[in-house]
Design an enzyme around this catalytic site. Structure first.
Site, PDB file in Angstrom:
ATOM      1  N   SER A  66     -19.772   1.330   7.263  1.00 42.14           N
ATOM      2  CA  SER A  66     -20.507   0.369   7.556  1.00 42.14           C
ATOM      3  C   SER A  66     -21.372   0.689   8.688  1.00 42.14           C
ATOM      4  CB  SER A  66     -19.559  -0.717   8.277  1.00 42.14           C
ATOM      5  OG  SER A  66     -18.697  -0.536   9.195  1.00 42.14           O
ATOM      6  N   LYS A  67     -22.207  -0.216   9.213  1.00 47.96           N
ATOM      7  CA  LYS A  67     -23.160   0.180  10.458  1.00 47.96           C
ATOM      8  C   LYS A  67     -22.161   0.711  11.663  1.00 47.96           C
ATOM      9  CE  LYS A  67     -27.512  -1.732  10.285  1.00 47.96           C
ATOM     10  NZ  LYS A  67     -27.895  -2.681   9.503  1.00 47.96           N
ATOM     11  N   ARG A  68     -20.996   0.033  11.968  1.00 45.35           N
ATOM     12  CA  ARG A  68     -20.162   0.372  13.023  1.00 45.35           C
ATOM     13  C   ARG A  68     -19.903   2.174  12.784  1.00 45.35           C
ATOM     14  NH1 ARG A  68     -14.961  -0.065  13.004  1.00 45.35           N
ATOM     15  NH2 ARG A  68     -14.921  -1.095  11.029  1.00 45.35           N
TER      16      ARG A  68
END
Ligand code: GLU
Length: 469
Positions: A241-243
């Site tokens: 994910s972006k994280r």
């Protein structure tokens, strides 16, 4: 002699070049480059609503930054629509495809009925074997006549043999009723026409391979080698994910990773060569093969990326590093280096690049070059410049003045002075760092003095000594 290897990267221009796409491009590039083959670039822009020129540009920029050069022109899939339609017509004329006049409503009704009876809802068109004499004058799609019996086996170079029962594959539409080709047809035709020998891509396309193979087989084309690589996961094993770092590669450029470090790290994301972690492009091209690709998803790990990035900065040629640093300043909206500063950076690169993991870290170490007199010490450095230290610097300066500006001589002068004063050299180095760089963590004082030169170094030491009793 075996056929020349041809690989391709075929991104859809619907967003930035994300890390997974960049890795796919890299694998294809390494595979081709290591075998004297070709690496093609095709923009899959058939989805007109979602494809944007900005996204195409972002992909091109990302590949350029990563140094993944392609051969030949960039192909627009959309521009080849007429050729895709031509193949559908050819299959039609050979009886390997057929016109289907079923309406959306009829297809829905078929599915409803199949569902009610607990049968497969894959559409089976009544037009498959219809006599053309019975064809109405109505809109139609062209469907492939897929085999209903047996199985399609994808001999995948990464996943092994993947068997898909043919009764799981329907007679897919090749050409829509408005005459436009479907994506699956476009991919198969483009790969064939451009001579692609190896299709290396994310395993989210594994099911598509079976459908694309049907087209190859119907056309009597030799199949490419398929290699479907597992997706990238986050450090916690979950979907990236972006994280976790599922960002555009431009973000990594902005974080200050050198392209060589990024290539090295991406190569290790899902591929391995023994225990080798750090390697050059030449080694990667030499070693890269489909058999080294793992079957389970790789985990993204910033620590590893940083570590490799630092090793590549240390190993890079000074001039090349300075050039890449210029690119970093530009993409991060910072002012470029003046000629004077660039010359000093070039002279000092040897001591800056050790232990800098990213360009921001390298710039931080270069603070003594980038700042001008009067040097403003930061809080920690200011603490090193108390009265006692300043008077020590005042005494030291004339000693350095008479030194020839060589490392040996400077060391002898400073060390001799410290010994005379009965102080550890470390005690002297702190104030010197503060005076020369305004920082407490810097390259060695001797490196700084050699890079800055006699006049500038002495001036900075004198500035700092000023006001001492
Ligand atoms: N355009 C597809 C994507 O961006 C790739 C298709 C392929 O590699 O065959 O996911």
């Amino acid at each position: 002699m075996s056929k020349q290897v041809v690989t391709r990267f075929a991104p859809s221009p619907t967003g930035f070049l994300h890390i997974g796409g960049a890795r796919t491009a890299l694998f294809n590039w390494l595979f081709a480059r290591g075998r004297g083959g070709k690496f093609l670039l095709r923009i899959e822009d058939t989805d007109r609503a979602r494809s944007t020129p900005e996204a195409t540009q972002a992909i091109l920029d990302g590949l350029t930054w990563l140094g993944l050069d392609h051969d030949g022109e960039v192909v627009s899939q959309f521009a080849r629509a007429a050729r895709h339609a031509e193949v559908a017509q050819e299959l039609l004329s050979e009886g390997k495809a057929y016109k289907c006049f079923a309406t959306q409503g009829e297809i829905e009704a078929f599915r409803e009925a199949a569902r009610a009876e607990g049968l497969s809802t894959l559409y089976q068109s009544p037009w498959r074997d219809a006599d053309p004499a019975t064809h109405p004058d109505a809109p139609f799609v062209i469907r492939i006549k897929a085999p209903r019996e047996g199985a399609t086996v994808i001999a995948d170079a990464v996943q092994g043999d993947v068997t898909i029962r043919n009764d799981q594959l329907d007679d897919m539409v090749l050409l829509r009723s408005d005459g436009t080709p479907v994506y699956m047809l476009a991919v198969a035709v483009d790969d064939h026409d451009t001579g692609v020998t190896h299709v290396i891509r994310g395993d989210d396309h594994l099911n598509n391979a079976a459908r694309q193979m049907l087209i190859y087989e119907a056309m009597g084309w030799p199949l490419p080698v398929y290699a479907h690589i597992p997706l990238i996961h986050g450090p916690d094993g979950k979907k990236l994910s972006k994280r976790h770092g599922a960002l555009g590669v431009d973000e990594y450029q902005k974080m200050g990773y050198p392209a060589a470090g990024m290539r090295n790290y991406l190569a290790r994301l899902g591929w391995s060569h023994g225990d080798d972690e750090f390697f050059t492009d030449a080694q990667a091209q030499d070693w890269f093969g489909l058999d080294g690709i793992g079957k389970s998803p790789a985990r993204f790990d910033f620590k590893k990326l940083e570590n490799l990035s630092g090793q590549h900065i240390a190993a890079a040629e000074d001039a090349a590093l300075l050039h890449e640093l210029g690119g970093f300043l530009k993409v991060t909206g910072q002012a470029g280096l003046s000629e004077d500063k660039a010359a000093l950076m070039a002279a000092g690169m040897y001591c800056l690049k050790e232990r800098a993991k990213t360009f921001p870290e390298l710039l931080d170490k270069a603070e003594f070059i980038l700042s001008d007199r009067p040097i403003e010490p930061d809080e920690k450095a200011a603490a090193q410049l108390d009265n006692v230290s300043r008077s020590i610097l005042k005494e030291l300066t004339p000693r350095l003045q008479t030194a020839t500006w060589s490392r040996e001589d400077l060391e002898a002068a400073a060390m001799g002075f410290a010994a005379e004063k009965d102080m550890k050299f470390g005690k002297l180095a702190g104030p010197m760092r503060a005076a020369l760089a305004g920082r407490s963590a810097t390259p060695s004082v001797f490196d700084m003095m050699l890079v800055l030169g006699r006049e500038e170094s002495l001036a900075r030491l004198q500035d700092a000594a000023q006001g001492a009793e």
